[in-house]
Design an enzyme around this catalytic site. Structure first.
Site, PDB file in Angstrom:
ATOM      1  CG  ASP A  58      -2.155   1.094   1.089  1.00  0.00           C
ATOM      2  OD1 ASP A  58      -2.399   1.452  -0.132  1.00  0.00           O
ATOM      3  OD2 ASP A  58      -2.870   1.031   1.980  1.00  0.00           O
ATOM      4  CG  HIS A  88       0.621   1.458  -9.452  1.00  0.00           C
ATOM      5  ND1 HIS A  88       0.302   1.019  -7.983  1.00  0.00           N
ATOM      6  CD2 HIS A  88      -0.561   2.007 -10.025  1.00  0.00           C
ATOM      7  CE1 HIS A  88      -0.957   1.531  -7.837  1.00  0.00           C
ATOM      8  NE2 HIS A  88      -1.385   1.896  -8.825  1.00  0.00           N
ATOM      9  CB  THR A 100     -12.600  -8.400  -5.673  1.00  0.00           C
ATOM     10  OG1 THR A 100     -12.571  -8.578  -4.384  1.00  0.00           O
ATOM     11  CG2 THR A 100     -12.235  -9.920  -6.092  1.00  0.00           C
ATOM     12  CG  LEU A 146       9.790 -17.011  -1.084  1.00  0.00           C
ATOM     13  CD1 LEU A 146       9.598 -16.915   0.500  1.00  0.00           C
ATOM     14  CD2 LEU A 146      10.251 -15.470  -1.516  1.00  0.00           C
ATOM     15  CB  SER A 189      -8.084  -3.803   2.810  1.00  0.00           C
ATOM     16  OG  SER A 189      -7.938  -2.538   3.533  1.00  0.00           O
TER      17      SER A 189
HETATM   18  C1  FPP Z   1      -1.991  -0.074  -3.229  1.00  0.00           C
HETATM   19  O1  FPP Z   1      -1.345   0.994  -3.167  1.00  0.00           O
HETATM   20  C2  FPP Z   1      -1.263  -0.795  -4.417  1.00  0.00           C
HETATM   21  C3  FPP Z   1      -1.866  -1.521  -5.457  1.00  0.00           C
HETATM   22  C4  FPP Z   1      -3.303  -1.583  -5.610  1.00  0.00           C
HETATM   23  C5  FPP Z   1      -0.955  -2.030  -6.609  1.00  0.00           C
HETATM   24  C6  FPP Z   1       0.273  -2.980  -5.972  1.00  0.00           C
HETATM   25  C7  FPP Z   1       0.673  -3.304  -7.227  1.00  0.00           C
HETATM   26  C8  FPP Z   1       2.317  -3.372  -7.379  1.00  0.00           C
HETATM   27  C9  FPP Z   1       3.295  -3.117  -6.287  1.00  0.00           C
HETATM   28  C10 FPP Z   1       2.677  -3.622  -8.709  1.00  0.00           C
HETATM   29  C11 FPP Z   1       3.445  -4.774  -8.989  1.00  0.00           C
HETATM   30  C12 FPP Z   1       3.349  -5.796  -8.755  1.00  0.00           C
HETATM   31  C13 FPP Z   1       3.601  -6.881  -9.333  1.00  0.00           C
HETATM   32  C14 FPP Z   1       2.933  -8.123  -9.006  1.00  0.00           C
HETATM   33  C15 FPP Z   1       4.118  -6.733 -10.985  1.00  0.00           C
HETATM   34  P1  FPP Z   1      -2.157   2.385  -3.513  1.00  0.00           P
HETATM   35  O2  FPP Z   1      -1.542   2.668  -4.977  1.00  0.00           O
HETATM   36  O3  FPP Z   1      -3.504   1.999  -3.490  1.00  0.00           O
HETATM   37  O4  FPP Z   1      -1.513   3.412  -2.805  1.00  0.00           O
HETATM   38  P2  FPP Z   1      -2.434   4.682  -2.094  1.00  0.00           P
HETATM   39  O5  FPP Z   1      -3.423   4.022  -1.217  1.00  0.00           O
HETATM   40  O6  FPP Z   1      -1.294   5.467  -1.775  1.00  0.00           O
HETATM   41  O7  FPP Z   1      -3.369   5.134  -3.419  1.00  0.00           O
END
Ligand code: FPP
Length: 233
Positions: A12, A29, A59, A124, A188
Protein backbone atom coordinates in the site's frame (compact mmCIF):
# COMPACT_ATOMS: atom_id res chain seq x y z
CA UNK A 1 16.58 -14.36 13.26
CA UNK A 2 14.10 -17.26 13.46
CA UNK A 3 12.67 -18.17 10.11
CA UNK A 4 9.10 -16.93 9.52
CA UNK A 5 6.93 -19.63 8.02
CA UNK A 6 4.37 -17.36 6.34
CA UNK A 7 4.78 -13.64 5.82
CA UNK A 8 1.97 -11.54 4.38
CA UNK A 9 2.41 -8.08 2.90
CA UNK A 10 -0.43 -5.73 2.02
CA UNK A 11 1.26 -3.55 -0.57
CA UNK A 12 0.00 0.00 0.00
CA UNK A 13 0.99 3.59 -0.61
CA UNK A 14 2.27 3.55 -4.19
CA UNK A 15 -0.18 6.31 -5.13
CA UNK A 16 0.67 8.53 -2.14
CA UNK A 17 4.40 7.98 -2.70
CA UNK A 18 3.97 9.23 -6.27
CA UNK A 19 1.78 12.18 -5.29
CA UNK A 20 4.32 13.39 -2.73
CA UNK A 21 6.86 13.54 -5.57
CA UNK A 22 4.60 15.13 -8.15
CA UNK A 23 4.60 11.88 -10.16
CA UNK A 24 1.72 9.95 -11.70
CA UNK A 25 0.13 7.03 -9.85
CA UNK A 26 1.51 4.73 -12.55
CA UNK A 27 5.02 5.81 -11.65
CA UNK A 28 4.22 4.92 -8.05
CA UNK A 29 3.17 1.43 -9.11
CA UNK A 30 6.29 1.03 -11.23
CA UNK A 31 8.46 2.01 -8.25
CA UNK A 32 6.44 -0.39 -6.07
CA UNK A 33 7.11 -3.21 -8.52
CA UNK A 34 10.89 -2.59 -8.21
CA UNK A 35 10.64 -2.72 -4.41
CA UNK A 36 8.64 -5.92 -4.61
CA UNK A 37 11.18 -7.54 -6.90
CA UNK A 38 14.01 -6.76 -4.45
CA UNK A 39 12.04 -8.08 -1.46
CA UNK A 40 11.21 -11.39 -3.16
CA UNK A 41 14.80 -12.02 -4.26
CA UNK A 42 16.19 -11.03 -0.87
CA UNK A 43 13.83 -13.26 1.13
CA UNK A 44 14.57 -16.19 -1.14
CA UNK A 45 18.35 -15.69 -1.14
CA UNK A 46 18.58 -15.30 2.63
CA UNK A 47 16.09 -18.13 3.22
CA UNK A 48 14.19 -16.05 5.80
CA UNK A 49 10.64 -17.04 4.94
CA UNK A 50 8.95 -20.17 3.54
CA UNK A 51 5.76 -18.57 2.19
CA UNK A 52 5.24 -14.98 1.11
CA UNK A 53 1.71 -13.78 0.33
CA UNK A 54 1.40 -10.44 -1.43
CA UNK A 55 -1.84 -8.47 -1.75
CA UNK A 56 -1.30 -6.73 -5.06
CA UNK A 57 -4.83 -6.32 -6.43
CA UNK A 58 -8.13 -6.77 -4.63
CA UNK A 59 -11.52 -7.51 -6.19
CA UNK A 60 -12.43 -3.95 -5.07
CA UNK A 61 -9.46 -2.48 -6.98
CA UNK A 62 -11.35 -3.10 -10.27
CA UNK A 63 -13.43 -0.02 -9.35
CA UNK A 64 -10.42 2.29 -9.73
CA UNK A 65 -10.16 4.57 -12.79
CA UNK A 66 -9.91 2.51 -15.97
CA UNK A 67 -6.46 3.91 -16.88
CA UNK A 68 -4.98 2.83 -13.57
CA UNK A 69 -6.49 -0.68 -13.74
CA UNK A 70 -5.20 -1.06 -17.32
CA UNK A 71 -1.74 0.13 -16.33
CA UNK A 72 -1.57 -2.34 -13.44
CA UNK A 73 -2.79 -5.21 -15.62
CA UNK A 74 -0.08 -4.42 -18.19
CA UNK A 75 2.50 -4.29 -15.42
CA UNK A 76 1.36 -7.68 -14.07
CA UNK A 77 1.34 -9.21 -17.54
CA UNK A 78 4.84 -7.99 -18.36
CA UNK A 79 6.18 -9.15 -15.00
CA UNK A 80 4.62 -12.63 -15.17
CA UNK A 81 5.93 -13.13 -18.70
CA UNK A 82 9.47 -12.07 -17.85
CA UNK A 83 10.22 -13.56 -14.43
CA UNK A 84 9.87 -17.19 -15.43
CA UNK A 85 13.55 -17.78 -16.24
CA UNK A 86 14.81 -15.93 -13.18
CA UNK A 87 12.40 -17.74 -10.85
CA UNK A 88 13.43 -21.09 -12.30
CA UNK A 89 17.06 -20.21 -11.67
CA UNK A 90 16.33 -18.88 -8.19
CA UNK A 91 14.10 -21.89 -7.38
CA UNK A 92 11.09 -19.67 -6.53
CA UNK A 93 7.63 -21.22 -6.74
CA UNK A 94 4.65 -19.07 -7.70
CA UNK A 95 1.02 -19.38 -6.66
CA UNK A 96 -1.86 -17.12 -7.59
CA UNK A 97 -4.88 -16.65 -5.36
CA UNK A 98 -8.01 -14.89 -6.53
CA UNK A 99 -10.89 -14.96 -8.96
CA UNK A 100 -9.13 -15.54 -12.26
CA UNK A 101 -12.49 -15.30 -14.06
CA UNK A 102 -12.46 -11.50 -13.59
CA UNK A 103 -9.12 -11.16 -15.42
CA UNK A 104 -8.37 -10.95 -19.14
CA UNK A 105 -7.53 -14.19 -20.93
CA UNK A 106 -3.93 -13.27 -21.72
CA UNK A 107 -3.12 -12.48 -18.08
CA UNK A 108 -4.70 -15.72 -16.90
CA UNK A 109 -2.65 -17.60 -19.50
CA UNK A 110 0.58 -15.96 -18.30
CA UNK A 111 -0.37 -16.74 -14.68
CA UNK A 112 -1.13 -20.38 -15.48
CA UNK A 113 2.15 -20.79 -17.36
CA UNK A 114 4.16 -19.26 -14.51
CA UNK A 115 2.47 -21.50 -11.94
CA UNK A 116 3.06 -24.55 -14.10
CA UNK A 117 6.72 -23.75 -14.89
CA UNK A 118 7.64 -23.10 -11.26
CA UNK A 119 5.58 -25.87 -9.68
CA UNK A 120 8.55 -28.15 -8.96
CA UNK A 121 10.69 -25.41 -7.42
CA UNK A 122 11.49 -25.87 -3.76
CA UNK A 123 12.58 -22.41 -2.58
CA UNK A 124 10.39 -19.50 -1.46
CA UNK A 125 6.70 -19.84 -2.33
CA UNK A 126 5.36 -16.50 -3.54
CA UNK A 127 1.57 -16.32 -3.44
CA UNK A 128 0.30 -13.35 -5.45
CA UNK A 129 -3.17 -12.35 -4.26
CA UNK A 130 -4.56 -10.79 -7.41
CA UNK A 131 -8.23 -10.20 -8.15
CA UNK A 132 -8.40 -11.41 -4.57
CA UNK A 133 -10.84 -10.97 -1.69
CA UNK A 134 -10.72 -12.83 1.60
CA UNK A 135 -14.50 -13.21 1.78
CA UNK A 136 -14.64 -14.34 -1.85
CA UNK A 137 -12.04 -17.01 -1.05
CA UNK A 138 -14.17 -18.30 1.83
CA UNK A 139 -17.31 -18.29 -0.35
CA UNK A 140 -15.49 -20.11 -3.17
CA UNK A 141 -14.20 -22.77 -0.75
CA UNK A 142 -17.69 -23.17 0.69
CA UNK A 143 -19.12 -23.79 -2.78
CA UNK A 144 -16.49 -26.45 -3.52
CA UNK A 145 -17.24 -28.21 -0.24
CA UNK A 146 -21.02 -27.97 -0.72
CA UNK A 147 -20.59 -29.59 -4.14
CA UNK A 148 -18.63 -32.45 -2.56
CA UNK A 149 -21.52 -33.03 -0.13
CA UNK A 150 -24.14 -32.86 -2.89
CA UNK A 151 -22.10 -35.34 -4.97
CA UNK A 152 -21.89 -37.67 -1.96
CA UNK A 153 -18.10 -37.51 -1.98
CA UNK A 154 -18.03 -36.40 1.66
CA UNK A 155 -20.38 -36.36 4.60
CA UNK A 156 -21.37 -33.09 6.35
CA UNK A 157 -19.53 -34.28 9.46
CA UNK A 158 -16.31 -34.55 7.44
CA UNK A 159 -16.22 -30.75 7.23
CA UNK A 160 -13.62 -29.41 9.62
CA UNK A 161 -10.98 -26.67 9.63
CA UNK A 162 -8.45 -28.89 7.87
CA UNK A 163 -10.83 -29.75 5.03
CA UNK A 164 -11.78 -26.08 4.75
CA UNK A 165 -8.11 -25.01 4.48
CA UNK A 166 -7.56 -27.64 1.80
CA UNK A 167 -10.31 -26.09 -0.31
CA UNK A 168 -9.09 -22.49 -0.25
CA UNK A 169 -7.29 -21.24 -3.39
CA UNK A 170 -4.14 -22.95 -2.06
CA UNK A 171 -3.55 -24.96 1.04
CA UNK A 172 -1.24 -22.60 2.91
CA UNK A 173 -0.11 -22.44 6.52
CA UNK A 174 -1.49 -19.67 8.73
CA UNK A 175 0.06 -16.24 8.24
CA UNK A 176 2.53 -15.57 11.08
CA UNK A 177 3.39 -11.96 10.41
CA UNK A 178 1.41 -9.41 8.42
CA UNK A 179 2.87 -6.10 7.28
CA UNK A 180 0.78 -3.32 5.76
CA UNK A 181 2.81 -0.37 4.53
CA UNK A 182 1.79 3.31 4.34
CA UNK A 183 0.40 3.76 7.87
CA UNK A 184 -3.09 2.38 7.22
CA UNK A 185 -4.22 0.18 10.12
CA UNK A 186 -6.66 -2.04 8.25
CA UNK A 187 -6.89 -5.58 6.90
CA UNK A 188 -9.06 -4.73 3.86
CA UNK A 189 -10.29 -8.27 3.20
CA UNK A 190 -6.84 -9.91 3.08
CA UNK A 191 -6.57 -13.64 3.85
CA UNK A 192 -9.30 -13.53 6.50
CA UNK A 193 -9.11 -17.27 7.13
CA UNK A 194 -5.32 -17.45 7.32
CA UNK A 195 -4.60 -14.41 9.56
CA UNK A 196 -6.43 -15.69 12.66
CA UNK A 197 -3.27 -15.66 14.79
CA UNK A 198 -1.04 -13.37 12.74
CA UNK A 199 0.99 -10.60 14.33
CA UNK A 200 0.27 -7.25 12.64
CA UNK A 201 2.73 -4.48 11.82
CA UNK A 202 1.80 -1.17 10.23
CA UNK A 203 4.89 0.85 9.27
CA UNK A 204 4.27 4.42 8.04
CA UNK A 205 6.56 3.98 5.03
CA UNK A 206 4.87 3.93 1.63
CA UNK A 207 5.60 0.72 -0.25
CA UNK A 208 8.12 2.02 -2.83
CA UNK A 209 10.34 3.15 0.08
CA UNK A 210 9.97 -0.15 1.95
CA UNK A 211 13.59 -1.14 1.49
CA UNK A 212 15.40 -4.25 2.68
CA UNK A 213 16.52 -2.24 5.74
CA UNK A 214 12.87 -1.44 6.53
CA UNK A 215 12.02 -5.11 6.11
CA UNK A 216 14.81 -6.10 8.50
CA UNK A 217 13.46 -3.55 11.02
CA UNK A 218 10.02 -5.15 10.79
CA UNK A 219 11.53 -8.59 11.46
CA UNK A 220 13.17 -7.22 14.61
CA UNK A 221 9.71 -6.06 15.69
CA UNK A 222 8.30 -9.55 15.03
CA UNK A 223 11.05 -11.14 17.15
CA UNK A 224 9.80 -9.10 20.13
CA UNK A 225 6.24 -10.41 19.88
CA UNK A 226 5.05 -12.93 22.43
CA UNK A 227 2.84 -15.36 20.53
CA UNK A 228 0.59 -17.38 22.80
CA UNK A 229 -2.13 -18.63 20.42
CA UNK A 230 -4.76 -18.23 23.12
CA UNK A 231 -2.78 -20.28 25.61
CA UNK A 232 -0.92 -19.48 28.80
CA UNK A 233 2.84 -19.90 28.65
C1 FPP B 1 -1.94 -0.21 -3.34
O1 FPP B 1 -1.35 1.07 -3.17
C2 FPP B 1 -1.26 -0.91 -4.39
C3 FPP B 1 -1.82 -1.52 -5.45
C4 FPP B 1 -3.28 -1.57 -5.69
C5 FPP B 1 -1.00 -2.14 -6.50
C6 FPP B 1 0.19 -2.93 -6.05
C7 FPP B 1 0.97 -3.21 -7.22
C8 FPP B 1 2.30 -3.27 -7.34
C9 FPP B 1 3.29 -3.16 -6.26
C10 FPP B 1 2.78 -3.41 -8.71
C11 FPP B 1 3.64 -4.54 -8.99
C12 FPP B 1 3.17 -5.88 -8.67
C13 FPP B 1 3.44 -6.92 -9.48
C14 FPP B 1 3.09 -8.29 -9.05
C15 FPP B 1 4.07 -6.71 -10.79
P1 FPP B 1 -2.09 2.33 -3.73
O2 FPP B 1 -1.56 2.64 -5.07
O3 FPP B 1 -3.53 2.14 -3.60
O4 FPP B 1 -1.60 3.47 -2.81
P2 FPP B 1 -2.43 4.72 -2.29
O5 FPP B 1 -3.35 4.16 -1.23
O6 FPP B 1 -1.36 5.59 -1.75
O7 FPP B 1 -3.16 5.33 -3.42
Amino acid sequence: MNKINHLGIIVDGNGRWAKERGLSRSEGHRAGAETLKNIILYLNKENLVNYLSLYVFSTENFDRPKDEVNYLMELFLKWFKTVEKEYKKENIKVYFSGRKEYLKKEIVEAMNILEEKTKNNTGLVVNFCLSYGGRAEIVDATKKIAKMVVDNRIDIDDIDEKLFSQNLYHELPDVDFLIRTSGENRISNFMLWQISYAEFYFPKTCFPDFTIDELKKSFLEYEKRDRRFGKVK
